[in-house]
Enzyme design. Structure first.
Site, PDB file in Angstrom:
ATOM      1  N   ALA A  68      38.397  41.138  48.528  1.00  0.00           N
ATOM      2  CA  ALA A  68      37.775  42.075  49.464  1.00  0.00           C
ATOM      3  C   ALA A  68      37.115  43.168  48.631  1.00  0.00           C
ATOM      4  O   ALA A  68      37.499  43.406  47.481  1.00  0.00           O
ATOM      5  CB  ALA A  68      38.833  42.666  50.386  1.00  0.00           C
ATOM      6  N   GLU A 116      42.132  33.668  49.423  1.00  0.00           N
ATOM      7  CA  GLU A 116      42.488  33.427  50.825  1.00  0.00           C
ATOM      8  C   GLU A 116      41.432  32.554  51.515  1.00  0.00           C
ATOM      9  O   GLU A 116      41.772  31.673  52.306  1.00  0.00           O
ATOM     10  CB  GLU A 116      42.684  34.766  51.537  1.00  0.00           C
ATOM     11  CG  GLU A 116      43.968  35.452  51.033  1.00  0.00           C
ATOM     12  CD  GLU A 116      44.117  36.890  51.500  1.00  0.00           C
ATOM     13  OE1 GLU A 116      43.185  37.684  51.237  1.00  0.00           O
ATOM     14  OE2 GLU A 116      45.140  37.214  52.120  1.00  0.00           O
TER      15      GLU A 116
HETATM   16  N1  COA Z   1      35.521  44.818  45.042  1.00  0.00           N
HETATM   17  C1  COA Z   1      34.457  45.558  44.688  1.00  0.00           C
HETATM   18  N2  COA Z   1      33.820  45.413  43.525  1.00  0.00           N
HETATM   19  C2  COA Z   1      34.272  44.465  42.690  1.00  0.00           C
HETATM   20  C3  COA Z   1      35.381  43.662  42.977  1.00  0.00           C
HETATM   21  C4  COA Z   1      36.017  43.858  44.230  1.00  0.00           C
HETATM   22  N3  COA Z   1      37.041  43.117  44.626  1.00  0.00           N
HETATM   23  N4  COA Z   1      35.602  42.841  41.951  1.00  0.00           N
HETATM   24  C5  COA Z   1      34.658  43.104  41.036  1.00  0.00           C
HETATM   25  N5  COA Z   1      33.863  44.103  41.467  1.00  0.00           N
HETATM   26  C6  COA Z   1      32.718  44.695  40.792  1.00  0.00           C
HETATM   27  C7  COA Z   1      33.145  45.650  39.706  1.00  0.00           C
HETATM   28  O1  COA Z   1      33.481  46.919  40.238  1.00  0.00           O
HETATM   29  C8  COA Z   1      31.907  45.681  38.853  1.00  0.00           C
HETATM   30  O2  COA Z   1      30.935  46.479  39.522  1.00  0.00           O
HETATM   31  P1  COA Z   1      30.082  47.564  38.672  1.00  0.00           P
HETATM   32  O3  COA Z   1      29.328  46.742  37.651  1.00  0.00           O
HETATM   33  O4  COA Z   1      29.202  48.182  39.701  1.00  0.00           O
HETATM   34  O5  COA Z   1      31.078  48.471  38.044  1.00  0.00           O
HETATM   35  C9  COA Z   1      31.402  44.242  38.940  1.00  0.00           C
HETATM   36  O6  COA Z   1      31.987  43.692  40.130  1.00  0.00           O
HETATM   37  C10 COA Z   1      31.825  43.384  37.754  1.00  0.00           C
HETATM   38  O7  COA Z   1      33.237  43.459  37.635  1.00  0.00           O
HETATM   39  P2  COA Z   1      33.995  43.960  36.293  1.00  0.00           P
HETATM   40  O8  COA Z   1      35.312  44.526  36.698  1.00  0.00           O
HETATM   41  O9  COA Z   1      33.089  44.808  35.474  1.00  0.00           O
HETATM   42  O10 COA Z   1      34.185  42.566  35.559  1.00  0.00           O
HETATM   43  P3  COA Z   1      35.362  42.160  34.537  1.00  0.00           P
HETATM   44  O11 COA Z   1      34.962  40.868  33.950  1.00  0.00           O
HETATM   45  O12 COA Z   1      35.685  43.292  33.631  1.00  0.00           O
HETATM   46  O13 COA Z   1      36.630  41.918  35.461  1.00  0.00           O
HETATM   47  C11 COA Z   1      37.818  41.080  37.365  1.00  0.00           C
HETATM   48  C12 COA Z   1      36.607  40.884  36.419  1.00  0.00           C
HETATM   49  C13 COA Z   1      37.684  40.063  38.495  1.00  0.00           C
HETATM   50  C14 COA Z   1      39.121  40.833  36.610  1.00  0.00           C
HETATM   51  C15 COA Z   1      37.785  42.517  37.915  1.00  0.00           C
HETATM   52  O14 COA Z   1      36.482  42.798  38.448  1.00  0.00           O
HETATM   53  C16 COA Z   1      38.775  42.762  39.008  1.00  0.00           C
HETATM   54  O15 COA Z   1      39.946  42.917  38.737  1.00  0.00           O
HETATM   55  N6  COA Z   1      38.301  42.832  40.267  1.00  0.00           N
HETATM   56  C17 COA Z   1      39.153  43.123  41.378  1.00  0.00           C
HETATM   57  C18 COA Z   1      39.950  41.907  41.787  1.00  0.00           C
HETATM   58  C19 COA Z   1      40.904  42.240  42.914  1.00  0.00           C
HETATM   59  O16 COA Z   1      41.843  43.003  42.768  1.00  0.00           O
HETATM   60  N7  COA Z   1      40.660  41.631  44.080  1.00  0.00           N
HETATM   61  C20 COA Z   1      41.473  41.796  45.247  1.00  0.00           C
HETATM   62  C21 COA Z   1      40.944  42.893  46.091  1.00  0.00           C
HETATM   63  S1  COA Z   1      41.959  43.114  47.500  1.00  0.00           S
END
Ligand code: COA
Length: 262
Positions: A68, A116
């Site tokens: 999400a 999910e």
């Molecule tokens: N919601 C909103 N934005 C998200 C996102 C999410 N669930 N997952 C990734 N993004 C965004 C990041 O904020 C980033 O945006 P920005 O460039 O504007 O800062 C972009 O996507 C790229 O992600 P980034 O975190 O830079 O990539 P990474 O390779 O370092 O890490 C993940 C990848 C997937 C490990 C990391 O993005 C992450 O942990 N995301 C959240 C996952 C999560 O907790 N999901 C459940 C939500 S309930």
């Protein structure tokens, strides 16, 4: 209908739904959830679409759906959060109850709402670099799009509770061991294999596929004796179809069946 956050491609009876918010790793904001809801409602009603692949769109950094949209979650009030949970659950229910097989082609991160969505699909394939998990508790929230219910049903309670309470991501190989995904392929083969799988399904009697899915899915929430009665009823129902007569006759005639979805 024009969409901003998803794309739908049709290849005859196969529909390919891609989530396309590459800058946010395809995170599900409400707008994307609403588009998915519309898309799957349409696919439900469209008789010509008989199998669906759900995937993350092509991008430099492949993602299925990274959950999400955390920006939207950040300031949610309880009632808005409950509405969002219902919306995510509705999308997942639509997928699960689409009446035609939905294959998740997990091409990268499938986290939180992304996993999910994949869990609501009937068959999951993954690229070797995919990462899957329910990291919600690491953010101080809980899975709200069905993850606490569908993950235990797919991998069993013990492994599910470990993943849910630690928020740990698994790689594709571990996901395969857990039966969270059926097969793992090199990234460039994932869609090739997903299309092959879809083609295999599409070659079968469409009504038979539909009723077999219905029996298996409905049966999970019934006691065994009722589920078996339901199966017998559907076995009876399929016998009313021209496709059943064609399928059995084709076998006896030693020729491929010409199913007509009737
Ligand atoms: N919601 C909103 N934005 C998200 C996102 C999410 N669930 N997952 C990734 N993004 C965004 C990041 O904020 C980033 O945006 P920005 O460039 O504007 O800062 C972009 O996507 C790229 O992600 P980034 O975190 O830079 O990539 P990474 O390779 O370092 O890490 C993940 C990848 C997937 C490990 C990391 O993005 C992450 O942990 N995301 C959240 C996952 C999560 O907790 N999901 C459940 C939500 S309930």
């Amino acid at each position: 209908m024009g969409y901003e956050n998803i794309q739908i491609a049709r290849e005859d009876a196969l529909a390919i739904v891609s989530v396309t918010r590459p800058d946010k790793l395809n995170a599900l904001n409400d707008a994307t959830l609403l588009e998915l809801r519309n898309a799957f409602r349409d696919l439900h009603d469209e008789a010509g679409a008989r199998c669906v692949i759900l995937t993350g769109g092509e991008a430099k950094r492949p993602a299925f759906v990274a959950g999400a949209d955390i920006e939207e979650l950040a300031d949610q009030e309880p009632l808005a959060a409950k509405r969002r949970s219902h919306l995510g659950q509705e999308v997942c229910d639509l997928i699960e109850n689409l009446g035609k097989p939905v294959i998740a082609a997990v091409n990268g991160f499938a986290l939180g709402g992304g996993l999910e969505l994949a869990l609501a699909c009937h068959i999951r394939l993954a690229a070797a670099e995919a990462r899957l998990g329910l990291p919600e508790v690491t953010l101080g929230i809980i899975p709200g799009f069905g993850g606490t219910q569908r993950l235990p049903r797919v991998v069993g309670l013990g492994p599910a509770l470990e993943l849910i309470t630690t928020g740990r991501m698994v790689d594709a190989a571990e996901a395969r061991e857990l039966h969270l995904v059926n097969h793992v392929y090199p990234a460039d083969q994932l869609m090739v294999e997903a299309r092959k799988l879809a083609a295999k399904i599409l070659a079968n009697g469409p009504l038979a596929v539909r009723l077999a899915l219905e029996s298996a899915l409905r049966g999970r929430s019934l006691p065994l004796d009722e589920a078996l009665r339901n199966e017998a009823n559907l076995f009876g129902l399929v016998s009313a179809t021209a496709d059943m007569r064609e399928g059995l006759r084709a076998f006896l005639d030693k020729r491929p069946a010409d199913f007509r979805n009737e």
